[in-house]
Scaffold this motif. Structure first.
Motif, short mmCIF file in Angstrom:
data_model
loop_
_atom_site.label_atom_id
_atom_site.label_comp_id
_atom_site.label_asym_id
_atom_site.label_seq_id
_atom_site.Cartn_x
_atom_site.Cartn_y
_atom_site.Cartn_z
N GLU A 155 2.42 -13.03 8.36
CA GLU A 155 3.62 -12.72 9.14
C GLU A 155 4.65 -13.84 9.02
OE1 GLU A 155 0.60 -13.14 10.43
OE2 GLU A 155 -0.12 -11.17 11.08
N THR A 156 4.17 -15.09 8.99
CA THR A 156 5.07 -16.23 8.86
C THR A 156 5.81 -16.18 7.53
OG1 THR A 156 3.62 -17.60 10.24
CG2 THR A 156 5.16 -18.75 8.78
N VAL A 157 5.07 -15.94 6.45
CA VAL A 157 5.69 -15.88 5.12
C VAL A 157 6.71 -14.74 5.05
CG1 VAL A 157 5.24 -15.54 2.66
CG2 VAL A 157 3.66 -16.91 4.04
N ARG A 158 6.33 -13.58 5.56
CA ARG A 158 7.22 -12.42 5.51
C ARG A 158 8.50 -12.68 6.30
NH1 ARG A 158 4.20 -8.94 7.96
NH2 ARG A 158 2.97 -8.36 6.14
N GLU A 159 8.36 -13.30 7.47
CA GLU A 159 9.52 -13.55 8.31
C GLU A 159 10.47 -14.57 7.68
OE1 GLU A 159 10.62 -15.21 12.80
OE2 GLU A 159 8.53 -14.82 12.25
N VAL A 160 9.93 -15.69 7.19
CA VAL A 160 10.78 -16.73 6.62
C VAL A 160 11.54 -16.22 5.40
CG1 VAL A 160 10.76 -18.96 5.44
CG2 VAL A 160 9.38 -18.63 7.49
N LEU A 161 10.88 -15.42 4.58
CA LEU A 161 11.50 -14.94 3.34
C LEU A 161 12.24 -13.62 3.52
CD1 LEU A 161 8.71 -15.80 0.73
CD2 LEU A 161 10.70 -17.17 1.44
N GLY A 162 12.13 -13.00 4.69
CA GLY A 162 12.81 -11.73 4.92
C GLY A 162 12.29 -10.61 4.04
N LEU A 163 10.97 -10.56 3.85
CA LEU A 163 10.37 -9.55 2.98
C LEU A 163 10.24 -8.21 3.70
CD1 LEU A 163 7.50 -11.72 1.44
CD2 LEU A 163 9.81 -11.32 0.54
N PRO A 164 10.22 -7.12 2.95
CA PRO A 164 10.02 -5.80 3.56
C PRO A 164 8.70 -5.73 4.32
CG PRO A 164 10.81 -5.57 1.31
CD PRO A 164 10.48 -7.03 1.50
N ALA A 165 8.63 -4.84 5.29
CA ALA A 165 7.46 -4.75 6.17
C ALA A 165 6.18 -4.41 5.41
CB ALA A 165 7.72 -3.72 7.26
N ASP A 166 6.29 -3.65 4.31
CA ASP A 166 5.08 -3.24 3.59
C ASP A 166 4.61 -4.29 2.57
OD1 ASP A 166 7.51 -2.26 2.12
OD2 ASP A 166 5.99 -1.78 0.61
N MET B 202 0.82 -1.21 0.00
CA MET B 202 0.00 0.00 0.00
C MET B 202 0.86 1.26 0.00
SD MET B 202 -3.19 -0.89 -0.09
CE MET B 202 -4.03 0.63 0.43
N ALA B 203 2.17 1.10 -0.12
CA ALA B 203 3.10 2.23 0.03
C ALA B 203 2.80 3.37 -0.93
CB ALA B 203 4.54 1.75 -0.14
N GLU B 204 2.37 3.06 -2.16
CA GLU B 204 2.18 4.10 -3.16
C GLU B 204 0.71 4.36 -3.48
OE1 GLU B 204 4.52 2.48 -6.27
OE2 GLU B 204 6.42 3.12 -5.39
N MET B 205 -0.19 3.74 -2.71
CA MET B 205 -1.61 3.97 -2.91
C MET B 205 -2.04 5.25 -2.19
SD MET B 205 -2.47 1.49 -4.89
CE MET B 205 -4.27 1.54 -4.88
N ASP B 206 -3.20 5.77 -2.55
CA ASP B 206 -3.70 7.00 -1.94
C ASP B 206 -4.06 6.77 -0.47
OD1 ASP B 206 -3.38 8.31 -4.32
OD2 ASP B 206 -5.51 8.24 -4.88
N ARG B 207 -4.02 7.86 0.29
CA ARG B 207 -4.40 7.81 1.70
C ARG B 207 -5.63 8.68 1.92
NH1 ARG B 207 -0.91 4.46 1.55
NH2 ARG B 207 0.86 4.15 2.95
N TYR B 208 -6.58 8.18 2.71
CA TYR B 208 -7.80 8.92 3.03
C TYR B 208 -7.96 9.00 4.54
CZ TYR B 208 -9.04 8.29 -1.89
OH TYR B 208 -9.04 8.31 -3.26
N PRO B 209 -8.55 10.08 5.03
CA PRO B 209 -8.71 10.22 6.49
C PRO B 209 -9.85 9.38 7.06
CG PRO B 209 -9.64 12.12 5.38
CD PRO B 209 -8.97 11.31 4.31
N ASP B 210 -10.76 8.90 6.19
CA ASP B 210 -11.91 8.15 6.70
C ASP B 210 -11.78 6.68 6.34
OD1 ASP B 210 -13.92 7.88 4.02
OD2 ASP B 210 -12.48 9.53 4.01
N PRO B 211 -12.27 5.79 7.22
CA PRO B 211 -12.15 4.33 6.99
C PRO B 211 -12.86 3.85 5.73
CG PRO B 211 -12.71 4.80 9.28
CD PRO B 211 -12.84 6.09 8.54
#
Length: 218
Positions: free
Chosen positions: A176-187, A124-133
């Motif tokens: 979280e498991t997949v990200r940790e095992v593969l060492g992927l960036p947080a985003d 979501m790093a480059e997607m738009d941000r909105y103040p409302d849910p």
């Protein structure tokens, strides 16, 4: 009663040759879960990823991210970790141990038996941000749709190359498991896992519900 003849349906639709060829390609694709041990040339994997990156995306932000896992030990660690999470979840559901062992075994075999595993992620790093849910939820849904379309492009290119592929949704249950095992960036948010290789066999023909069963013409 047998399956309808695809050629008769295409003729009835009055499709030009190029469109008929595309429709035939779409109908012939299968989810392949067993592969020959042959290593895949990097050029074929890159071709699949190239097709994926040309998918349509919300605002053309291209929120997909790809992790290419070829190392056998890394695949095995990923499969084991995902299997452990699956087993824990199924125990919490009250599933008998023998059923859990069978489910985990199938999952591990599918991942470790594929020459290449592609983990398809969302950012979501480059997607738009909105103040409302409400609008932010819609923006996230747009990004998820974009990643799914990239995955479909990838599957279709794999089929065009004579490769087998199968989309597994399992990373959604243990990102979280997949990200940790593969060492992927947080985003990088794992959305799916695509196994890729030379098919060890083809599944039988499939059917689809008729178009009128889920279509309204207004």
């Amino acid at each position: 009663m047998g399956l309808p003849n695809p050629e008769d349906e295409e003729e009835a639709l009055g499709l030009p040759p190029a469109a008929r060829g595309l429709l035939a390609h779409l109908r012939a694709r299968r989810s392949i879960r067993r592969y020959r041990p042959d290593p895949l040339p990097e050029a074929l994997v890159r071709a699949c990823l190239e097709a994926a990156r040309w998918a349509p995306s919300a605002h053309n932000r291209q929120p997909w991210r790809f992790a290419v896992v070829r190392d056998p030990e890394r695949k095995a660690r990923l499969a084991r970790a995902m299997g452990e999470r699956l087993a824990a979840d199924r125990r919490a559901d009250g599933v008998p141990e023998e059923e859990i062992a069978a489910e985990v075994g199938r999952s591990v075999a599918r991942i470790t038996g594929a020459p290449v595993v592609l983990v398809i992620c969302l950012s979501m790093a480059e997607m738009d941000r909105y103040p409302d849910p409400r609008r932010q939820a819609a923006e996230r849904a747009m990004a998820i749709q974009s990643v799914a379309m990239a995955g479909q492009n990838l599957l279709l290119m794999a089929h065009a190359l004579g490769l087998g592929a199968c989309w597994m949704c399992a990373p959604l249950f243990c990102p979280e498991t997949v990200r940790e095992v593969l060492g992927l960036p947080a985003d990088w948010e794992p959305q799916g896992l695509v196994t890729l290789g030379v098919p060890a066999g083809m599944p039988p023909p499939r059917s689809r519900r008729p178009l009128h069963a889920f279509t309204r013409w207004l």
